[in-house]
Design an enzyme around this catalytic site. Structure first.
Site, mmCIF file in Angstrom:
data_model
loop_
_atom_site.group_PDB
_atom_site.id
_atom_site.type_symbol
_atom_site.label_atom_id
_atom_site.label_comp_id
_atom_site.label_asym_id
_atom_site.label_seq_id
_atom_site.Cartn_x
_atom_site.Cartn_y
_atom_site.Cartn_z
ATOM 1 N N ASP A 151 64.085 42.313 -50.346
ATOM 2 C CA ASP A 151 64.055 43.039 -49.572
ATOM 3 C C ASP A 151 63.640 43.030 -48.513
ATOM 4 O OD1 ASP A 151 65.683 44.038 -51.980
ATOM 5 O OD2 ASP A 151 65.498 46.074 -51.406
ATOM 6 N N CYS B 173 60.341 43.854 -58.406
ATOM 7 C CA CYS B 173 60.627 44.198 -57.344
ATOM 8 C C CYS B 173 61.776 44.657 -57.110
ATOM 9 C CB CYS B 173 60.478 42.526 -56.324
ATOM 10 S SG CYS B 173 58.858 42.135 -55.194
ATOM 11 N N ASP B 174 62.554 44.838 -56.035
ATOM 12 C CA ASP B 174 63.283 46.295 -56.466
ATOM 13 C C ASP B 174 64.646 46.449 -56.793
ATOM 14 O OD1 ASP B 174 61.562 45.913 -53.906
ATOM 15 O OD2 ASP B 174 62.808 47.510 -52.724
ATOM 16 N N LYS B 175 64.958 45.684 -57.296
ATOM 17 C CA LYS B 175 66.369 45.911 -58.397
ATOM 18 C C LYS B 175 66.082 45.589 -59.161
ATOM 19 C CE LYS B 175 67.409 47.319 -54.476
ATOM 20 N NZ LYS B 175 65.817 47.380 -53.800
ATOM 21 N N CYS C 20 55.385 44.746 -52.624
ATOM 22 C CA CYS C 20 53.936 44.909 -51.333
ATOM 23 C C CYS C 20 53.578 46.722 -51.818
ATOM 24 C CB CYS C 20 55.614 45.391 -51.127
ATOM 25 S SG CYS C 20 55.482 44.410 -49.855
ATOM 26 N N GLU D 245 69.191 49.380 -46.825
ATOM 27 C CA GLU D 245 68.158 49.959 -46.362
ATOM 28 C C GLU D 245 67.750 49.744 -45.232
ATOM 29 O OE1 GLU D 245 65.350 49.254 -50.244
ATOM 30 O OE2 GLU D 245 65.507 48.278 -48.643
ATOM 31 N N SER E 131 63.986 52.467 -47.319
ATOM 32 C CA SER E 131 63.218 51.655 -48.393
ATOM 33 C C SER E 131 62.268 52.321 -49.217
ATOM 34 C CB SER E 131 62.315 50.688 -47.626
ATOM 35 O OG SER E 131 61.283 50.067 -48.112
#
Length: 557
Positions: free
Chosen positions: A78, A119-121, A191, A442, A468
């Site tokens: 991202d 990570c995110d998704k 992160c 985002e 984000s």
């Protein structure tokens, strides 16, 4: 066993011949087939270590009597996708990940699965797949990044984005920005703040689908490898006991997850992902319940971007289980629920100590008496909007100001960095929702620019897109209905006074109902920005942000 469909009987001789081609032995074919979903790639910092995690899982599975087989799941970074057309492809990968994992697992008839996301998704996509498939499954993530050390203090990715805004405002030199650039992201891993990836990995623990430490053990620590081996061994126990995702991810487990979400101060993206996962389990999770849970759940953590602490600090303080133990002291969790450990929530968190009362505040001395996320409603967000309350300055919890209206992120960024946004303004970025984007980008670039330019305590930002987990400030996203479908955010005009009252969950623009209807009569839908490929299909099927941006087949007229 499920895998008998591809292993046993004379009719399966062709299948076994293909297993022979894979190098499988007869001994392995007598064992359960365990699919390991590897999100390893060389394009996401949180994923470059997943090959080592996967190898450890394979060893754990083999040690416990299973036959491991690895297949891939995609992921995008991202941070690298931020601020350009690539961000349109971020949220949409969640459904690609779920669909492709479902397809492979069904085609190959695995007996159980170990999901290795980070990570995110990736995390919600694989949780969605686990719910759909409902075969024994456990998660082990790649772990969070270590915080960087810049100019004598701990920093993270959000600091670099804000440094760009500070440079534009003349508050930082190019050399200082480069110092942040070179040192803020110190290692592999997701992160280092309580951003979306770490939020979802922590909630995977809270909902019961991962082992202790899944969300907080740093990626660079050898303990992460040991955790992966234990996950590989544990899946064989879950298979033997036939404990499945829908046994674990009950409605009560989602309420536990929302409670932990409020205590941790997680990313607002959890308000998209939890409803989407619940939908795959088979029930609707109305995010309105978040305010009810927030009203009785104290916020115990202020991790970056809300405060100066990072994931490594949460790990050292006792991790997610320590937070849950604090919550249990007030009876805020259902502790009788079964989890992927094979034990109940109560058994998992018993005697888990809080080793740092500043990183994890005791239940009787919270940062605030209410949770980290709030759902707001009003004539600007008739269905809902979402804000990370714990990352909003106290003076901005209630704010009125003139609307500064932009129909895409790029135009807003140009105005912010160009010094055209004034203290007191309310920046409105629309046509960036699930359908309008398409893809619900985002808005970390504009929120960071506002912060970096010193406007964070006087300027709010509202969007039908999303933020984000690294965003902070008076940022209200997921405004539903979105502009592309005629939501009231499409009717806001430059200079309209917008009223924000986060404490009372209100978001309005101070325009009469008669004027709103006059504007609605003149409003015309925009032509789709993208008419071919996956994004066009996504835009045709995606629902609004308040429903988790799930995909549905359009109903015939």
């Amino acid at each position: 066993m499920r895998s008998d469909a591809v292993k046993k009987g004379i009719q399966q001789a062709p299948h076994r011949s293909l297993f022979n081609a894979l190098g499988f032995t007869k001994e392995e074919l007598h064992k359960p087939l365990i699919g390991i979903v590897s999100s390893y790639n060389e394009i996401v910092p949180g994923h470059i270590n997943l090959d080592k995690i996967v190898d450890a899982v394979k060893l754990g599975v083999a040690m416990a009597g299973g036959a491991p087989m690895v297949f891939p799941a995609i992921a995008v970074c991202d941070g690298i996708a931020m601020g350009h057309q690539g961000m349109k492809y971020s949220l949409v990968t969640r459904d690609l990940i779920a669909d492709s994992t479902e397809a492979v697992a069904m085609a190959q008839q695995f007996d159980a699965l170990v999901m290795v996301p980070n990570c995110d998704k990736n995390v919600p996509g694989l949780l969605m797949a686990a719910a759909r498939l409902n075969i024994p499954t456990i998660f082990v993530s790649g772990g969070p990044m270590l915080a960087g050390r810049v100019m004598g203090s701990k920093q993270s990715l959000s600091s670099v984005f804000e440094a760009v805004g500070a440079y534009s405002a003349g508050k930082m030199t190019a050399e200082e920005v480069e110092e942040y650039e070179n040192k803020a992201c110190a290692s592999c891993g997701s992160c280092s703040g309580m951003y979306t990836a770490n939020s979802m990995n922590c909630l995977t623990e809270a909902i019961g689908m991962g082992l202790k430490g899944n969300g907080t053990i740093p990626a660079a620590y050898s303990e992460r490898i040991r955790l992966a081996k234990h996950a590989g061994m544990k899946i064989m126990e879950l298979l033997e006991k036939d404990i499945r995702p829908r046994d674990i991810m009950t409605k009560e487990a989602f309420l536990n997850a929302l409670t932990v979400d409020m205590a941790l101060g997680c990313s607002t993206n959890t308000m998209l992902h939890l409803p989407a996962i619940a939908h795959e389990v088979g029930f609707d999770l109305n995010i309105d319940i978040a305010n009810e849970i927030s009203g009785k759940t104290p916020n115990l953590c202020h991790l970056a971007p809300a405060g100066p602490t990072h994931m490594e600090d949460l790990y050292e303080a006792g991790g997610v289980y320590a937070v849950m133990n604090e919550l249990s002291k007030k009876g805020l969790l259902n502790t009788d629920l079964i989890t992927a450990t094979g034990k109940t929530v109560g058994e998992n968190i018993k005697n888990c100590k809080n080793y740092n009362h500043e990183v994890i505040r005791p239940i009787d001395n919270p940062y605030s008496k209410t949770g980290g996320i709030a759902i707001v409603k009003g004539n600007l967000a008739p269905d809902s909007g979402v804000v990370k309350r714990s990352a909003v300055a106290d003076n901005m919890l209630k704010h009125e100001g003139p609307a500064r209206v932009f129909d895409c992120e790029e135009d807003a960024i140009e105005a912010i960095l160009g010094g055209k946004i004034n203290p007191g303004d309310v920046v409105v970025i629309r046509y960036e929702g699930p359908k309008g984007g398409p893809g619900m980008r985002e808005m970390l670039n504009p929120t960071s620019a506002i912060m970096g330019m010193g406007l964070g305590s006087s300027v709010a930002l509202i969007t039908d897109g999303r933020f984000s987990g690294a965003s902070r400030g008076a940022c209200i996203g997921h405004v539903s209905p979105e502009a592309a479908v005629g939501g009231n955010i499409a009717l806001v005009e430059e200079g309209d006074i917008i009223s924000i009252d986060i404490d009372n969950n209100k978001l309005d623009f101070l325009v009469s109902e008669e004027e709103i209807e006059t504007r609605r009569a003149k409003w015309q839908p925009r032509k789709p920005k993208i008419t071919t490929g996956y994004l066009a299909r996504y835009a045709a099927m995606v629902t609004s942000g308040n429903r988790g941006a799930i995909l549905e087949v359009p109903k015939a007229d």
